[in-house]
Motif scaffolding. Structure first.
Motif, PDB file in Angstrom:
ATOM      1  N   MET A 167       0.807  -1.180   0.174  1.00  0.00           N
ATOM      2  CA  MET A 167      -0.065  -0.119   0.012  1.00  0.00           C
ATOM      3  C   MET A 167       0.850   1.176  -0.035  1.00  0.00           C
ATOM      4  O   MET A 167       1.954   1.601   0.849  1.00  0.00           O
ATOM      5  CB  MET A 167      -1.013   0.054   1.301  1.00  0.00           C
ATOM      6  CG  MET A 167      -1.740   1.173   1.506  1.00  0.00           C
ATOM      7  SD  MET A 167      -2.676   1.060   2.817  1.00  0.00           S
ATOM      8  CE  MET A 167      -2.949   2.697   3.297  1.00  0.00           C
ATOM      9  N   THR A 168       0.636   2.143  -1.031  1.00  0.00           N
ATOM     10  CA  THR A 168       1.462   3.252  -0.965  1.00  0.00           C
ATOM     11  C   THR A 168       0.487   4.635  -0.413  1.00  0.00           C
ATOM     12  O   THR A 168      -0.829   4.532  -0.894  1.00  0.00           O
ATOM     13  CB  THR A 168       2.071   3.478  -2.404  1.00  0.00           C
ATOM     14  OG1 THR A 168       0.975   3.731  -3.262  1.00  0.00           O
ATOM     15  CG2 THR A 168       2.859   2.582  -2.884  1.00  0.00           C
ATOM     16  N   LEU A 169       1.059   5.402  -0.018  1.00  0.00           N
ATOM     17  CA  LEU A 169       0.330   6.626   0.537  1.00  0.00           C
ATOM     18  C   LEU A 169       0.468   7.905  -0.155  1.00  0.00           C
ATOM     19  O   LEU A 169       1.445   7.886  -1.046  1.00  0.00           O
ATOM     20  CB  LEU A 169       0.646   6.992   1.914  1.00  0.00           C
ATOM     21  CG  LEU A 169       0.674   6.222   3.032  1.00  0.00           C
ATOM     22  CD1 LEU A 169       1.388   6.738   4.474  1.00  0.00           C
ATOM     23  CD2 LEU A 169      -0.841   5.785   3.426  1.00  0.00           C
ATOM     24  N   THR A 170      -0.509   8.698  -0.501  1.00  0.00           N
ATOM     25  CA  THR A 170      -0.262   9.746  -1.239  1.00  0.00           C
ATOM     26  C   THR A 170       0.494  10.728  -0.597  1.00  0.00           C
ATOM     27  O   THR A 170       0.614  10.604   0.686  1.00  0.00           O
ATOM     28  CB  THR A 170      -1.669  10.328  -1.597  1.00  0.00           C
ATOM     29  OG1 THR A 170      -2.218  10.737  -0.516  1.00  0.00           O
ATOM     30  CG2 THR A 170      -2.530   9.293  -2.589  1.00  0.00           C
ATOM     31  N   GLN A 171       0.888  11.854  -1.183  1.00  0.00           N
ATOM     32  CA  GLN A 171       1.739  12.639  -0.402  1.00  0.00           C
ATOM     33  C   GLN A 171       0.888  13.607   0.701  1.00  0.00           C
ATOM     34  O   GLN A 171       1.208  13.742   1.920  1.00  0.00           O
ATOM     35  CB  GLN A 171       2.179  13.847  -1.405  1.00  0.00           C
ATOM     36  CG  GLN A 171       3.252  14.890  -0.757  1.00  0.00           C
ATOM     37  CD  GLN A 171       3.793  15.970  -1.355  1.00  0.00           C
ATOM     38  OE1 GLN A 171       3.537  15.902  -2.711  1.00  0.00           O
ATOM     39  NE2 GLN A 171       4.605  16.670  -0.958  1.00  0.00           N
ATOM     40  N   GLN A 172      -0.364  13.764   0.446  1.00  0.00           N
ATOM     41  CA  GLN A 172      -1.315  14.478   1.280  1.00  0.00           C
ATOM     42  C   GLN A 172      -1.642  13.374   2.558  1.00  0.00           C
ATOM     43  O   GLN A 172      -1.640  14.048   3.752  1.00  0.00           O
ATOM     44  CB  GLN A 172      -2.544  14.697   0.631  1.00  0.00           C
ATOM     45  CG  GLN A 172      -3.513  15.338   1.910  1.00  0.00           C
ATOM     46  CD  GLN A 172      -4.657  15.813   0.923  1.00  0.00           C
ATOM     47  OE1 GLN A 172      -4.952  15.454  -0.464  1.00  0.00           O
ATOM     48  NE2 GLN A 172      -5.673  16.542   1.699  1.00  0.00           N
ATOM     49  N   GLU A 173      -1.693  12.147   2.195  1.00  0.00           N
ATOM     50  CA  GLU A 173      -1.834  11.209   3.340  1.00  0.00           C
ATOM     51  C   GLU A 173      -0.674  10.789   4.295  1.00  0.00           C
ATOM     52  O   GLU A 173      -0.844  11.073   5.420  1.00  0.00           O
ATOM     53  CB  GLU A 173      -2.223   9.758   2.975  1.00  0.00           C
ATOM     54  CG  GLU A 173      -3.622   9.761   2.090  1.00  0.00           C
ATOM     55  CD  GLU A 173      -3.907   8.324   1.535  1.00  0.00           C
ATOM     56  OE1 GLU A 173      -5.193   8.055   1.197  1.00  0.00           O
ATOM     57  OE2 GLU A 173      -2.965   7.727   0.973  1.00  0.00           O
ATOM     58  N   PHE A 174       0.618  11.109   3.498  1.00  0.00           N
ATOM     59  CA  PHE A 174       1.809  10.901   4.343  1.00  0.00           C
ATOM     60  C   PHE A 174       2.084  12.068   5.208  1.00  0.00           C
ATOM     61  O   PHE A 174       2.391  11.991   6.466  1.00  0.00           O
ATOM     62  CB  PHE A 174       2.902  10.883   3.281  1.00  0.00           C
ATOM     63  CG  PHE A 174       4.222  10.848   4.011  1.00  0.00           C
ATOM     64  CD1 PHE A 174       4.782   9.614   4.811  1.00  0.00           C
ATOM     65  CD2 PHE A 174       5.058  11.902   4.017  1.00  0.00           C
ATOM     66  CE1 PHE A 174       5.882   9.696   5.564  1.00  0.00           C
ATOM     67  CE2 PHE A 174       6.271  12.038   4.712  1.00  0.00           C
ATOM     68  CZ  PHE A 174       6.643  10.741   5.415  1.00  0.00           C
ATOM     69  N   THR A 175       1.726  13.404   4.713  1.00  0.00           N
ATOM     70  CA  THR A 175       1.757  14.671   5.415  1.00  0.00           C
ATOM     71  C   THR A 175       0.857  14.740   6.769  1.00  0.00           C
ATOM     72  O   THR A 175       1.267  14.828   7.650  1.00  0.00           O
ATOM     73  CB  THR A 175       1.772  15.802   4.587  1.00  0.00           C
ATOM     74  OG1 THR A 175       2.589  15.616   3.567  1.00  0.00           O
ATOM     75  CG2 THR A 175       1.801  17.146   5.445  1.00  0.00           C
ATOM     76  N   HIS A 176      -0.308  14.103   6.314  1.00  0.00           N
ATOM     77  CA  HIS A 176      -1.553  14.241   7.495  1.00  0.00           C
ATOM     78  C   HIS A 176      -1.006  13.167   8.871  1.00  0.00           C
ATOM     79  O   HIS A 176      -0.926  13.462   9.725  1.00  0.00           O
ATOM     80  CB  HIS A 176      -2.629  13.701   7.079  1.00  0.00           C
ATOM     81  CG  HIS A 176      -3.804  13.646   7.950  1.00  0.00           C
ATOM     82  ND1 HIS A 176      -4.168  14.642   8.608  1.00  0.00           N
ATOM     83  CD2 HIS A 176      -4.266  12.488   8.462  1.00  0.00           C
ATOM     84  CE1 HIS A 176      -5.290  14.350   9.364  1.00  0.00           C
ATOM     85  NE2 HIS A 176      -5.233  12.831   9.410  1.00  0.00           N
ATOM     86  N   GLN A 177      -0.622  12.047   8.274  1.00  0.00           N
ATOM     87  CA  GLN A 177      -0.117  11.020   9.176  1.00  0.00           C
ATOM     88  C   GLN A 177       1.279  11.690   9.820  1.00  0.00           C
ATOM     89  O   GLN A 177       1.393  11.249  11.180  1.00  0.00           O
ATOM     90  CB  GLN A 177       0.235   9.436   8.587  1.00  0.00           C
ATOM     91  CG  GLN A 177      -1.044   9.103   8.227  1.00  0.00           C
ATOM     92  CD  GLN A 177      -0.813   7.561   7.706  1.00  0.00           C
ATOM     93  OE1 GLN A 177       0.532   7.048   7.835  1.00  0.00           O
ATOM     94  NE2 GLN A 177      -1.788   6.933   7.170  1.00  0.00           N
ATOM     95  N   LEU A 178       2.207  12.057   9.513  1.00  0.00           N
ATOM     96  CA  LEU A 178       3.383  12.685   9.808  1.00  0.00           C
ATOM     97  C   LEU A 178       2.844  13.869  11.011  1.00  0.00           C
ATOM     98  O   LEU A 178       3.498  13.840  12.082  1.00  0.00           O
ATOM     99  CB  LEU A 178       4.539  13.250   8.679  1.00  0.00           C
ATOM    100  CG  LEU A 178       5.740  13.990   9.489  1.00  0.00           C
ATOM    101  CD1 LEU A 178       6.416  12.914  10.155  1.00  0.00           C
ATOM    102  CD2 LEU A 178       6.308  14.633   8.381  1.00  0.00           C
ATOM    103  N   LEU A 179       2.233  14.715  10.618  1.00  0.00           N
ATOM    104  CA  LEU A 179       1.654  15.846  11.365  1.00  0.00           C
ATOM    105  C   LEU A 179       0.956  15.228  12.946  1.00  0.00           C
ATOM    106  O   LEU A 179       1.126  15.821  13.644  1.00  0.00           O
ATOM    107  CB  LEU A 179       1.011  16.882  10.777  1.00  0.00           C
ATOM    108  CG  LEU A 179       1.959  17.720   9.833  1.00  0.00           C
ATOM    109  CD1 LEU A 179       0.730  18.602   8.832  1.00  0.00           C
ATOM    110  CD2 LEU A 179       2.901  18.109  10.356  1.00  0.00           C
ATOM    111  N   LYS A 180       0.193  14.226  12.341  1.00  0.00           N
ATOM    112  CA  LYS A 180      -0.510  13.649  13.572  1.00  0.00           C
ATOM    113  C   LYS A 180       0.217  13.046  14.544  1.00  0.00           C
ATOM    114  O   LYS A 180       0.209  13.065  15.774  1.00  0.00           O
ATOM    115  CB  LYS A 180      -1.590  12.673  13.159  1.00  0.00           C
ATOM    116  CG  LYS A 180      -2.607  12.253  14.043  1.00  0.00           C
ATOM    117  CD  LYS A 180      -3.537  11.350  13.569  1.00  0.00           C
ATOM    118  CE  LYS A 180      -4.678  10.702  14.380  1.00  0.00           C
ATOM    119  NZ  LYS A 180      -5.810  10.578  13.874  1.00  0.00           N
TER     120      LYS A 180
END
Length: 64
Positions: A1-14
């Motif tokens: 499963m690959t994350l989109t850039q937006q999903e990755f950023t959201h998870q990182l900030l969370k």
């Protein structure tokens, strides 16, 4: 499963919001690499801003 850039950023900030804010400040203070130092400072500012906004928005806070 690959994350989109937006999903990755959201998870990182969370994830960042759950960190001890003192650890972020220490990481920024003692980092010798200017680029990494800037990242730690930006994350620290983000977490601090988020926590301040949460406190200000609370309905149960009392004015001095």
């Amino acid at each position: 499963m690959t994350l989109t850039q937006q999903e990755f950023t959201h998870q990182l900030l969370k994830l960042t919001q759950s960190l001890d804010i003192n650890l972020l400040m220490n990481a920024a203070s003692y980092e010798s690499d200017a680029s990494q130092k800037a990242v730690f400072e930006a994350l620290y500012d983000y977490v601090l801003d988020t926590r301040q906004r949460t406190l200000i928005a609370r309905k149960d806070r009392t004015a001095p």
